[in-house]
Design an enzyme around this catalytic site. Structure first.
Site, PDB file in Angstrom:
ATOM      1  NE  ARG A   1      -2.242   2.936  -7.797  1.00 60.21           N
ATOM      2  CZ  ARG A   1      -1.594   2.357  -8.797  1.00 60.21           C
ATOM      3  NH1 ARG A   1      -1.044   3.088  -9.745  1.00 60.21           N
ATOM      4  NH2 ARG A   1      -1.486   1.054  -8.879  1.00 60.21           N
TER       5      ARG A   1
ATOM      6  CG  HIS B   1       5.743   3.967   1.127  1.00 59.13           C
ATOM      7  ND1 HIS B   1       6.010   3.001   2.072  1.00 59.13           N
ATOM      8  CD2 HIS B   1       4.997   3.366   0.177  1.00 59.13           C
ATOM      9  CE1 HIS B   1       5.425   1.873   1.698  1.00 59.13           C
ATOM     10  NE2 HIS B   1       4.813   2.059   0.552  1.00 59.13           N
TER      11      HIS B   1
END
Ligand code: GLN
Ligand code: ZN
Length: 761
Positions: A522, A701
């Site tokens: 990422r 999450h």
């Protein structure tokens, strides 16, 4: 007497994020193991060649990782948590991917290791885990293979590794009663073995990264530094202990006297420490001076730096080394790839490749060996920087004047919370345990495509606006069906909570390729704040207004707070961070005022990055918190009593900053608590936190749908700590990464839970 030039580390992601693409393709099964390894090798070679081309004296080996360099060390020393299976031989790549993300093309899935920010950066490392009976051994050949690879190509090699004490400092003991420091001797013995192997492989210098040295170290950890490096004294390689991200402070004596051949210090963050280090450095030691900013993207003033380093050169001769302040992992790769940046702004910047050039030129000047290229470079830098100092695009009188007029009254709401609460209760008429969400709703493929097409010009403004309105209408409708008390518009128009505002504010610029690794594959592309910040026009009002027109419920307006915008951007280095933050705060203040004028009764100002802005040294915390809180207030305090200000912070540690949180004086704060069983409300309880709290009742999450009873239970726990009339019911963060299939049942259960609670209390 030449100055050795090196880099503590180089970005590994690739100028076009090649590493990200390769790793993700491997995870998806689109690239095989050999293909991935080949791409890794190609990138390493490219990056070594960059360093040689720039004129560095050594290349750094050991800064490459398919996921994370701290994880690489854990694997190298065999610190693999037991849940990944017992491994006697080599720990393979897929095991390291399973540690990083829970799964890999081969091997059993297991819970991933925890990830957290590396010191005060936005880079996340995988937290090493330690268990009772932990042993260490050389469990991976990767590092040695990379050394062999570099040497086979003929590169002069320096190896860089996270040092043993910092590795241990970053680790977590997972067994009760396990004292991390009890493992130090074993750990150091394995490092000793690694260093021995590196020596046999022909390596002369090994850089051990020990940024823990710039933090407040308890006595036993200072002792650990002494003990570890005493044990490594007879290693056949030369050791360079690298400190960065700050000054050595009270660890300075300790750091200079470690029995190693070299020390690296950061004189960008802590310029004042250079003289003290020079005074105390033993005569046999090399001093590597980190003079070029490895954390920011500004071009260096080479002429000024050369002057400042003259004394060091005179005193050290060829014991002086030069480098960027820290690994260049934290800056984008190559400014030359920015073809759309305004040329003037571009002339003020330097990315990793340009920073290598800067260090090399600096060394040439100090050595008296500068070439025509160096002279040109210095001149260009001086010219660009003097233009930058005077540029009208940076310095705006209006902004300075307005900032000068800010007084204490501007950072305080008109009345104290109890009075505001009464006004708000009257206006909003919300039930007990009001339900809301944190702002974003699922970002579907279609929404992303619409935003992308709009950016590319495929979709015109009218079509795009229509598309977004459609989405807002859908989100508002679904919230009505679910029965949420305080709806939101869903943030479909936002790609990123900082970028969205940065793009609409003056003083911000955006790069095309300025990617920086955040974790694993990422990357983020932080905005560049280059000038005084101003808001040319309202940024969110039309969306909120439209959303409000669709419902009788109070629509919550959504803003990103000044501290978070600052924290997630590359920030100006020509004025204090606090000042830049105040400018952003004023721009947001105007947005709050405009939202209020448009009839928006509830405004949320997100500050998820407030805590991560805390300085590495505790002594500096208060000063930071003072201005951070002041900036939030500057944005919020313009709101009238009957406008309810919310803030949101999605983390779980409030104990040490609860005073500052209370001083922000938001009417409502929503936080993460679901995973901690409401324990983190203790900090609020003990502080007698006076305002309203929405402790997240479920973890967004996770894809799991939370049960009503479970949420009721959590809220009942919360109600033991906080009076029920000051509690809200909400998820613990935004829903943009989830799908509707999860969000709808989860929120339905949450609303049911709130209804049940209302009956109970
Ligand atoms: N309002 C933002 C959202 O809901 C908050 C995100 C965050 O806390 N990081 O997505
Ligand atoms: Zn959040």
């Amino acid at each position: 007497m030449t100055t050795l030039v090196h880099a503590l580390g180089y970005p590994r992601i690739g100028a076009h994020r090649e590493l990200k693409k390769a790793v993700e393709a491997y995870w998806k099964g689109e690239l095989d193991r050999d293909g991935l390894e080949q791409e890794g090798a190609r990138l390493r070679r490219t990056h070594w060649q960059d360093q040689i081309d720039a004129g560095l004296d050594v290349v750094t080996v050991g800064d490459f990782a398919f996921y994370d360099q701290v994880l690489n060390v854990s694997v190298l020393i065999g610190a693999v948590p037991p849940r990944f299976g017992r491994i006697d031989g080599e720990v393979d790549l897929d095991t390291s991917f399973r540690m990083a993300r829970g799964r890999a093309p081969s091997g059993e899935p297991a819970a991933a290791c925890e990830m957290t920010k590396y010191f005060d950066t936005n880079y996340h490392y995988l937290v090493p885990e330690l268990y009772q009976g932990q042993t260490f051994r050389i469990a991976s050949e990767r590092l040695f293979e990379e050394v062999a690879e570099a040497r086979a190509e003929g590169y002069p090699v320096k190896v860089a590794l996270t040092g043993p004490v910092t590795w241990l400092w970053l680790s977590k003991a997972k067994s009760d009663g396990l004292e991390r420091l009890s493992l130090l001797d074993d750990l150091v013995a394995t490092y000793d073995e690694i260093l021995g192997r590196l020596a046999s492989a022909g390596v002369e210098w090994v850089q051990l990264d020990e940024p823990a040295l710039v933090q407040d170290l308890p006595g036993e950890w200072q002792g650990a530094f002494e003990s570890a490096y005493n044990k490594l004294q007879s290693t056949p390689v030369k050791l360079l202990v690298a400190s960065y991200f700050g000054g050595l402070g009270d660890n300075l004596g300790l750091a200079v006297s470690l029995p190693v051949e070299g020390l690296h210090v950061d004189v960008v963050r802590a310029p004042q420490q250079l003289t003290a280090v020079l005074d105390r450095l033993p005569p046999y030691k090399v001093l590597s001076v980190g003079a070029i900013d490895g954390r920011n993207i500004w071009r260096a003033d080479l002429a000024r730096l050369a002057g400042e380093l003259e004394d060091a050169k005179a005193r050290l001769g060829d014991r002086l080394w030069l480098a960027p302040s820290c690994s260049l992992l934290h800056v984008p790769v190559d400014l030359d790839n920015e073809t759309r940046l305004d040329p003037e702004l571009k002339s003020w910047l330097a990315f990793a490749r340009q920073k290598l050039d800067e260090v090399v030129t600096l060394a040439h000047v100090l050595d008296g060996t500068e070439t025509e290229t160096d002279r040109q470079r210095i001149e260009d830098a001086s010219r660009a920087l003097s233009a930058r100092r005077e540029s009208r695009r940076i310095h705006k009188l209006r902004v300075a004047e307005r900032l000068a007029r800010v007084g204490a009254a501007d950072t305080r709401r008109a009345n104290v919370y109890p009075i505001r609460a009464t006004a708000q209760r009257e206006r909003l008429a919300l039930p007990l345990f009001p339900t809301t969400t944190i702002g974003s709703f699922p970002q579907t493929q279609e929404i992303r495509a619409a935003r992308r097409d709009f950016k590319k010009g495929i979709l015109d403004v009218a079509d795009y606006e229509a598309r977004m309105r459609e989405e807002i209408a859908l989100v508002v409708e679904r919230q009505a069906q679910l029965g949420l008390d305080v709806p939101v518009h869903g943030e479909a128009e936002r790609n990123d909570m900082v970028e969205y505002f940065g793009e609409q504010l003056d003083g911000f610029a955006f790069t095309q390729n300025g990617w920086v690794q955040s974790y694993g594959s990422r990357c983020v592309k932080p905005p560049v704040i280059f000038g005084d910040v101003e808001r040319p026009e309202a940024m969110t009002v039309r969306w909120s207004e439209y959303a409000q027109s669709l419902t009788d419920k109070p629509m919550k307006g959504m803003l990103t707070g000044p501290v978070t915008i600052l924290q997630w951007s590359f920030v100006r280095d020509d004025q204090p961070r606090a000042k830049t933050c105040r400018q952003i705060a004023l721009a947001l203040r105007d947005e709050v005022a405009d939202l209020e004028r448009a009839g928006i009764a509830i405004i949320q100002i997100d500050e998820p990055a407030l805590r991560e802005g805390l300085p590495l040294r505790q002594a500096e915390w208060q000063a930071y918190l003072d201005w951070a809180v002041e900036c939030f207030q500057l944005s919020a305090a313009v709101a009238a009593d009957e406008t309810q200000i919310h803030t949101h912070m999605c983390y779980a540690e409030f104990n040490d900053i609860i005073g500052a949180i209370a001083a922000m004086d938001a009417d409502v704060i929503t936080i993460e608590t679901s995973r901690s069983d409401m324990e983190l409300l203790d900090a609020f309880q003990h502080f007698d936190y006076p305002n309203e709290i929405g402790p997240g009742v479920y973890d967004i999450h996770s894809p799991n749908i939370p049960e009503r009873a479970w949420m009721v239970d959590l809220m009942a726990k919360a109600a033991e700590k906080i009076p029920p009339e000051r509690l809200w019911v909400n998820p613990d963060c935004g829903l943009k990464t989830r799908g509707w299939a999860e969000v709808e049942p989860a929120l339905a259960n949450m609303v049911e839970a709130a209804r049940e609670l209302r009956q109970r209390y």
